[in-house]
Design a protein around this motif. Structure first.
Motif, PDB file in Angstrom:
ATOM      1  N   GLY A   1       0.816  -1.198   0.000  1.00  0.00           N
ATOM      2  CA  GLY A   1       0.000   0.000   0.000  1.00  0.00           C
ATOM      3  C   GLY A   1       0.853   1.253   0.000  1.00  0.00           C
ATOM      4  N   LYS A   2       0.308   2.321   0.522  1.00  0.00           N
ATOM      5  CA  LYS A   2       0.961   3.622   0.534  1.00  0.00           C
ATOM      6  C   LYS A   2       0.477   4.386   1.751  1.00  0.00           C
ATOM      7  CE  LYS A   2       3.579   6.215  -2.324  1.00  0.00           C
ATOM      8  NZ  LYS A   2       4.842   5.784  -2.915  1.00  0.00           N
ATOM      9  N   ILE A   3       1.393   5.081   2.445  1.00  0.00           N
ATOM     10  CA  ILE A   3       1.005   5.832   3.637  1.00  0.00           C
ATOM     11  C   ILE A   3       1.822   7.119   3.705  1.00  0.00           C
ATOM     12  CG2 ILE A   3       2.667   4.661   5.160  1.00  0.00           C
ATOM     13  CD1 ILE A   3       0.473   4.784   7.356  1.00  0.00           C
ATOM     14  N   GLY A   4       1.192   8.194   4.167  1.00  0.00           N
ATOM     15  CA  GLY A   4       1.892   9.460   4.306  1.00  0.00           C
ATOM     16  C   GLY A   4       1.406  10.211   5.525  1.00  0.00           C
ATOM     17  N   TRP A   5       2.196  11.179   5.980  1.00  0.00           N
ATOM     18  CA  TRP A   5       1.751  11.978   7.120  1.00  0.00           C
ATOM     19  C   TRP A   5       2.487  13.312   7.151  1.00  0.00           C
ATOM     20  CZ3 TRP A   5       4.705   7.624   7.359  1.00  0.00           C
ATOM     21  CH2 TRP A   5       5.976   7.729   7.932  1.00  0.00           C
TER      22      TRP A   5
ATOM     23  N   LEU B   1      14.295   9.515   0.333  1.00  0.00           N
ATOM     24  CA  LEU B   1      13.126   9.727  -0.500  1.00  0.00           C
ATOM     25  C   LEU B   1      12.731  11.199  -0.411  1.00  0.00           C
ATOM     26  CD1 LEU B   1      11.002   6.578   0.339  1.00  0.00           C
ATOM     27  CD2 LEU B   1      12.495   6.943  -1.602  1.00  0.00           C
ATOM     28  N   THR B   2      12.031  11.660  -1.416  1.00  0.00           N
ATOM     29  CA  THR B   2      11.695  13.080  -1.494  1.00  0.00           C
ATOM     30  C   THR B   2      10.700  13.484  -0.416  1.00  0.00           C
ATOM     31  OG1 THR B   2      11.996  12.924  -3.866  1.00  0.00           O
ATOM     32  CG2 THR B   2      10.913  14.893  -3.047  1.00  0.00           C
TER      33      THR B   2
ATOM     34  N   LEU C   1       5.261  17.261 -11.426  1.00  0.00           N
ATOM     35  CA  LEU C   1       3.904  16.723 -11.300  1.00  0.00           C
ATOM     36  C   LEU C   1       3.915  15.203 -11.452  1.00  0.00           C
ATOM     37  CD1 LEU C   1       0.750  18.293 -12.922  1.00  0.00           C
ATOM     38  CD2 LEU C   1       1.057  15.831 -12.863  1.00  0.00           C
ATOM     39  N   LYS C   2       4.597  14.706 -12.490  1.00  0.00           N
ATOM     40  CA  LYS C   2       4.650  13.257 -12.722  1.00  0.00           C
ATOM     41  C   LYS C   2       5.359  12.533 -11.585  1.00  0.00           C
ATOM     42  CE  LYS C   2       6.498  13.526 -16.844  1.00  0.00           C
ATOM     43  NZ  LYS C   2       7.059  13.117 -18.149  1.00  0.00           N
TER      44      LYS C   2
ATOM     45  N   GLU D   1       5.125   9.110  -6.623  1.00  0.00           N
ATOM     46  CA  GLU D   1       5.566   8.827  -5.264  1.00  0.00           C
ATOM     47  C   GLU D   1       4.387   8.753  -4.296  1.00  0.00           C
ATOM     48  OE1 GLU D   1       8.797  10.382  -1.969  1.00  0.00           O
ATOM     49  OE2 GLU D   1       9.101  10.747  -4.100  1.00  0.00           O
ATOM     50  N   ILE D   2       3.377   9.616  -4.508  1.00  0.00           N
ATOM     51  CA  ILE D   2       2.243   9.647  -3.587  1.00  0.00           C
ATOM     52  C   ILE D   2       1.284   8.491  -3.828  1.00  0.00           C
ATOM     53  CG2 ILE D   2       0.184  10.964  -2.926  1.00  0.00           C
ATOM     54  CD1 ILE D   2       1.863  13.507  -3.402  1.00  0.00           C
ATOM     55  N   TYR D   3       1.006   8.183  -5.108  1.00  0.00           N
ATOM     56  CA  TYR D   3       0.006   7.157  -5.421  1.00  0.00           C
ATOM     57  C   TYR D   3       0.604   5.826  -5.852  1.00  0.00           C
ATOM     58  CZ  TYR D   3      -3.529  10.710  -4.872  1.00  0.00           C
ATOM     59  OH  TYR D   3      -4.342  11.675  -4.340  1.00  0.00           O
ATOM     60  N   GLY D   4       1.913   5.757  -5.989  1.00  0.00           N
ATOM     61  CA  GLY D   4       2.570   4.476  -6.223  1.00  0.00           C
ATOM     62  C   GLY D   4       2.697   4.055  -7.674  1.00  0.00           C
ATOM     63  N   THR D   5       1.988   4.718  -8.590  1.00  0.00           N
ATOM     64  CA  THR D   5       2.070   4.403 -10.020  1.00  0.00           C
ATOM     65  C   THR D   5       2.057   5.699 -10.815  1.00  0.00           C
ATOM     66  OG1 THR D   5      -0.338   4.230 -10.245  1.00  0.00           O
ATOM     67  CG2 THR D   5       0.853   2.197  -9.769  1.00  0.00           C
ATOM     68  N   SER D   6       2.326   5.581 -12.115  1.00  0.00           N
ATOM     69  CA  SER D   6       2.276   6.755 -12.979  1.00  0.00           C
ATOM     70  C   SER D   6       0.831   7.242 -13.096  1.00  0.00           C
ATOM     71  CB  SER D   6       2.819   6.413 -14.363  1.00  0.00           C
ATOM     72  OG  SER D   6       1.955   5.494 -15.015  1.00  0.00           O
ATOM     73  N   ILE D   7       0.668   8.475 -13.562  1.00  0.00           N
ATOM     74  CA  ILE D   7      -0.676   9.016 -13.766  1.00  0.00           C
ATOM     75  C   ILE D   7      -1.452   8.130 -14.730  1.00  0.00           C
ATOM     76  CG2 ILE D   7      -1.996  10.954 -14.712  1.00  0.00           C
ATOM     77  CD1 ILE D   7       0.165  12.825 -13.698  1.00  0.00           C
TER      78      ILE D   7
END
Length: 304
Positions: free
Chosen positions: A62-66, A191-192, A233-234, A239-245
């Motif tokens: 999955g993906k997690i951020g804070w 990581l960014t 943007l790309k 990085e946020i959603y785990g895949t390309s747009i």
């Protein structure tokens, strides 16, 4: 320490309503737990500001951020991990860009690690001061992509046989501390870290695309609309959603098409147009690659 960790987990449970495994104390001052959250976009994370306790967060899937100190936001994808003291993420909003995440949390009392380390580390250079200086100096959070050695250690924490899992965890946590103490941490390996305003823009881009699947928007038009460099943007979106747009939106288009085929009598051509395809044949080819059957077969199988 163990009681404090349990209180932290109870606080998280109150805020999220999600089940968390019990904290397993591997050594005095060192504990491990597993978490799994899903079915929501975000939740509030509350705990005490424990400046002497370091948290190692590892994302299994999955993906997690804070939100971090200073308004920055950090994201972990599968295989990424972060290190921070527990005074840097007090009362923060945790986000789940893809709606779910599974991971591991290792809590380490840095003072106890220095004063009374586990026997195998006694006399070694692994101390709480070293880890604090290297990864959490000045209240910072270090976010890294796991290399092969680190990945093998984390995987052993949850993939080992159940009857010997705790023993493996005791061994592997000490190995992790040894690796972290000797790891070269250059800025290039980080990581960014993005500003929250930038992350909000990416969320707006995401929502616009998902809510208008019938439309086709180019990267160039989106970058002009949101005043963001196309490359930034790309990269941020991935990085946020785990895949390309393109891959992310295609996934949503196929799921929406499947729902329309199931719940309506629209023709395949009409379904294709509603999810952004002018060409029925191109839509059918993409649908088959995604689901393994053509749209007409998919609908026929459902109705059987």
């Amino acid at each position: 320490m163990k009681q404090k960790q349990k209180e932290i987990l109870k606080a998280v449970h109150r805020e999220t309503g999600e089940p968390h495994g019990e904290m397993t104390e591997l050594y005095p001052g060192i504990g491990i737990t597993f978490f799994s959250v899903s079915g929501q976009d975000s939740f509030r994370f509350c705990h005490e500001p424990l400046a002497h306790v370091m948290e190692i967060n590892y994302c299994i899937s999955g993906k997690i951020g804070w939100n971090m100190y200073g308004g920055n936001q950090i994201y972990l994808g599968s295989g990424d991990f972060s290190l921070n003291t527990m005074d840097t993420c007090v009362n923060s909003i945790v986000t789940l860009p893809n709606g779910s995440c599974e991971g591991i949390v290792i809590c380490i009392d840095l003072e106890q690690l220095t004063d009374a380390p586990p026997m195998p580390l006694a006399g070694s250079s692994v101390t709480g001061e070293l880890l604090l200086e290297k990864y959490c100096k000045g209240g910072t959070c270090t976010v890294l992509a796991g290399n092969e050695i680190v990945q093998q250690i984390f995987q052993a924490l949850y993939q080992s046989p159940e009857e010997t899992r705790t023993a493996w965890q005791k061994v592997k946590v000490l190995e992790l501390l040894l690796v972290l103490s000797g790891m070269e941490v250059s800025r290039e390996k980080h990581l960014t870290e993005y500003r929250s305003e930038q992350v909000e823009i990416i969320r707006q881009v995401h929502d616009q695309l998902i809510e208008n699947l019938e439309q086709r928007c180019s990267i160039e038009s989106l970058s002009k609309q949101y005043l963001m460099n196309p490359t930034t943007l790309k990269n941020m979106f991935k990085e946020i959603y785990g895949t390309s747009i393109a891959a992310h939106i295609r996934e949503h288009r196929m799921e929406a098409a499947a729902q329309l085929l199931q719940s309506t009598d629209l023709s395949v051509a009409d379904v294709a147009r509603k999810v952004g395809y002018d060409s029925q044949s191109r839509f059918s080819d993409t649908f088959k690659r995604h689901f393994g059957v053509l749209p007409k077969e998919y609908r026929k199988n459902l109705r059987k």
